[in-house]
Write an enzyme that holds these catalytic residues in place. Structure first.
Site, PDB file in Angstrom:
ATOM      1  N   PHE A  79      62.363  55.569  56.890  1.00 52.78           N
ATOM      2  CA  PHE A  79      62.289  54.428  55.963  1.00 52.78           C
ATOM      3  C   PHE A  79      62.090  54.908  54.518  1.00 52.78           C
ATOM      4  O   PHE A  79      62.954  54.705  53.648  1.00 52.78           O
ATOM      5  CB  PHE A  79      61.159  53.504  56.439  1.00 52.78           C
ATOM      6  CG  PHE A  79      60.603  52.572  55.409  1.00 52.78           C
ATOM      7  CD1 PHE A  79      61.443  51.807  54.599  1.00 52.78           C
ATOM      8  CD2 PHE A  79      59.223  52.432  55.262  1.00 52.78           C
ATOM      9  CE1 PHE A  79      60.915  50.930  53.647  1.00 52.78           C
ATOM     10  CE2 PHE A  79      58.694  51.560  54.332  1.00 52.78           C
ATOM     11  CZ  PHE A  79      59.533  50.818  53.525  1.00 52.78           C
ATOM     12  N   ILE A  80      60.990  55.583  54.252  1.00 55.15           N
ATOM     13  CA  ILE A  80      60.703  55.980  52.872  1.00 55.15           C
ATOM     14  C   ILE A  80      61.584  57.159  52.463  1.00 55.15           C
ATOM     15  O   ILE A  80      62.165  57.179  51.368  1.00 55.15           O
ATOM     16  CB  ILE A  80      59.199  56.311  52.706  1.00 55.15           C
ATOM     17  CG1 ILE A  80      58.366  55.046  52.957  1.00 55.15           C
ATOM     18  CG2 ILE A  80      58.928  56.893  51.323  1.00 55.15           C
ATOM     19  CD1 ILE A  80      56.864  55.252  52.943  1.00 55.15           C
ATOM     20  N   GLY A 136      63.422  58.398  62.625  1.00 54.67           N
ATOM     21  CA  GLY A 136      64.456  58.223  61.594  1.00 54.67           C
ATOM     22  C   GLY A 136      65.773  57.794  62.226  1.00 54.67           C
ATOM     23  O   GLY A 136      66.001  57.993  63.427  1.00 54.67           O
ATOM     24  N   ASP A 166      62.748  69.717  64.315  1.00 55.47           N
ATOM     25  CA  ASP A 166      61.411  69.134  64.393  1.00 55.47           C
ATOM     26  C   ASP A 166      60.482  69.860  63.413  1.00 55.47           C
ATOM     27  O   ASP A 166      60.611  71.071  63.212  1.00 55.47           O
ATOM     28  CB  ASP A 166      60.911  69.338  65.823  1.00 55.47           C
ATOM     29  CG  ASP A 166      59.806  68.386  66.163  1.00 55.47           C
ATOM     30  OD1 ASP A 166      60.066  67.455  66.941  1.00 55.47           O
ATOM     31  OD2 ASP A 166      58.684  68.589  65.649  1.00 55.47           O
ATOM     32  N   SER A 204      47.971  58.892  52.904  1.00 50.44           N
ATOM     33  CA  SER A 204      47.785  57.488  53.316  1.00 50.44           C
ATOM     34  C   SER A 204      46.482  56.879  52.826  1.00 50.44           C
ATOM     35  O   SER A 204      45.423  57.531  52.831  1.00 50.44           O
ATOM     36  CB  SER A 204      47.827  57.407  54.843  1.00 50.44           C
ATOM     37  OG  SER A 204      47.424  56.129  55.277  1.00 50.44           O
ATOM     38  N   SER A 205      46.571  55.605  52.481  1.00 45.07           N
ATOM     39  CA  SER A 205      45.392  54.842  52.069  1.00 45.07           C
ATOM     40  C   SER A 205      44.376  54.714  53.191  1.00 45.07           C
ATOM     41  O   SER A 205      43.226  54.355  52.949  1.00 45.07           O
ATOM     42  CB  SER A 205      45.825  53.440  51.648  1.00 45.07           C
ATOM     43  OG  SER A 205      46.338  52.733  52.764  1.00 45.07           O
ATOM     44  N   TYR A 227      45.188  58.757  63.088  1.00 44.69           N
ATOM     45  CA  TYR A 227      46.222  58.812  62.037  1.00 44.69           C
ATOM     46  C   TYR A 227      45.588  59.109  60.678  1.00 44.69           C
ATOM     47  O   TYR A 227      46.083  59.954  59.914  1.00 44.69           O
ATOM     48  CB  TYR A 227      46.979  57.486  61.986  1.00 44.69           C
ATOM     49  CG  TYR A 227      48.023  57.428  60.893  1.00 44.69           C
ATOM     50  CD1 TYR A 227      49.258  58.031  61.058  1.00 44.69           C
ATOM     51  CD2 TYR A 227      47.758  56.777  59.684  1.00 44.69           C
ATOM     52  CE1 TYR A 227      50.214  57.990  60.042  1.00 44.69           C
ATOM     53  CE2 TYR A 227      48.712  56.734  58.667  1.00 44.69           C
ATOM     54  CZ  TYR A 227      49.929  57.333  58.860  1.00 44.69           C
ATOM     55  OH  TYR A 227      50.872  57.300  57.860  1.00 44.69           O
ATOM     56  N   ASN A 237      50.304  50.762  52.252  1.00 44.29           N
ATOM     57  CA  ASN A 237      51.143  49.794  52.992  1.00 44.29           C
ATOM     58  C   ASN A 237      52.492  49.510  52.322  1.00 44.29           C
ATOM     59  O   ASN A 237      52.685  48.478  51.686  1.00 44.29           O
ATOM     60  CB  ASN A 237      50.363  48.504  53.224  1.00 44.29           C
ATOM     61  CG  ASN A 237      49.278  48.723  54.265  1.00 44.29           C
ATOM     62  OD1 ASN A 237      48.262  49.350  53.989  1.00 44.29           O
ATOM     63  ND2 ASN A 237      49.514  48.252  55.473  1.00 44.29           N
TER      64      ASN A 237
END
Ligand code: UD1
Length: 321
Positions: A18-19, A43, A61, A125-126, A149, A178
């Site tokens: 996605f990103i 992906g 990988d 990540s937040s 995570y 997010n």
């Protein structure tokens, strides 16, 4: 117009995701050389269809240290987006996400160090902030990760900072809050809430809100992440290297509010279903983005409502009929 001098060789891990795929498209469009490393576990090949003949695609990988090092050969900048995302996935099955998010990140750093990469920008990540008191979240707060995570992403940050301190490899960590937008997978059990709700409501299904819906998130459109990465590559090392930055919009929106905006955009007439709270869930999230603004020149380009409009338009086109 970007001068040829600024063009460079990029490796984007997770470039089919996605990103990552948004970064690939942005760099290819401005003429940079782009190599993608992806194992296509989460992906999608179709995310790269439009640029397929203009990139060097390596299928491997992140756990394969040799393949990762070889992907770093001749690279100026690594944008490390490859990860096994999702808090609930890490709660249900911590081992695979540990392997990808910690060992994979280590392999990227080692590959970059051994191949003389100039800078690594890493997706953090937040979730690192956890449930401690104090809003907005500032990078100087001590992390309190709640889920596997969150621990994995935080470990990646610590590794990034150690490689800067010990080896002088320039690293920049961007704590994403997010992220949502086009190409976020909507139909996996681990889909982000925005993608999941959009598709369900388009299909006339009532989404389930976990808890009372008053939990808040600093939802951030993916276009803002693209600009943050491009800025993190060019920011002076004196301001950026070895540091961690919040990447967000600086506004909190509850899930109830988010549902209502989506319901209006999609003309969805039903209320949501309410279910039990999710294990490992953070209650609230809101970023202070001053550090990214001061050091990188980061300013959010697309706000929450405009981001939702663009996202809904994309899903409508993609999943029409
Ligand atoms: C977390 C991180 C985020 C990271 C992401 C990666 C925080 C604050 N954020 O996102 O930075 O990028 O993991 O996966 O830790 N929900 C529902 N119904 C659903 C799905 C979700 O109510 O069907 C709720 C969740 O319980 C949660 C919120 O929506 O309260 C957001 O969930 P999700 O989109 O999965 O992201 P986070 O776990 O917040």
């Amino acid at each position: 117009m970007i001068s040829l001098k600024s063009l460079a060789n990029y490796l984007i891990t997770g470039g089919a995701g996605f990103i990552g795929s948004h970064l690939v498209h942005a760099l290819v469009e401005r003429g940079d050389q782009v190599r993608v490393l992806d194992n296509f576990e989460t992906g999608l090949r179709k995310n790269l269809d439009a640029v397929r003949d203009r990139i060097d695609l390596r299928e491997a990988d992140l756990a394969d240290a040799d393949a990762v090092r070889s992907a770093c050969e001749g690279i100026d900048y690594v944008l490390h987006e490859g990860a096994l995302p999702s808090v609930p996935r890490s709660v249900k099955e911590p081992r695979p996400s540990h392997a990808t998010n910690i060992n994979g990140t280590f392999n990227v750093l080692e590959g970059a160090r051994l191949e003389g990469v100039k800078r690594v920008v890493c997706a953090a990540s937040s979730s690192a902030y956890g449930n401690q008191p104090g809003f907005p979240r500032v990078e100087t707060m001590a992390p309190q990760p709640l889920s596997p995570y969150a621990v994995q992403k935080l470990t990646g940050e610590l590794y990034m900072q150690a490689y800067w301190r010990v080896y002088g490899l320039e690293t920049v960590c961007l704590r994403y809050f997010n992220i949502f937008g086009a190409r976020q997978v909507p139909d996996s059990p681990y889909s982000g809430v925005m993608a999941r709700f959009t598709l369900m409501m388009m299909q006339g299904e009532r989404p389930t809100i976990f808890g009372d819906g008053e939990q808040g998130r600093d939802f951030t459109h993916v276009e803002n992440v693209v600009s943050a990465n491009l800025l993190a590559v060019t920011a002076p090392a004196t301001l950026a290297a070895g540091r961690v930055f919040n990447i967000a919009c600086g506004h909190r929106h509850t899930l109830n509010e988010t549902f209502n905006v989506l319901a209006t955009l999609l003309k969805f007439p039903h209320p949501p279903i309410y279910g039990p709270e999710r294990e490992g869930d953070v209650r609230d999230s809101l970023a202070d983005i001053t550090a990214a603004n001061t050091a990188l020149g980061y300013v959010p380009q697309v706000d929450f409502e405009e981001g939702l409009r663009r996202t809904v338009a994309w899903y409508r086109e993609e999943f029409a009929g």
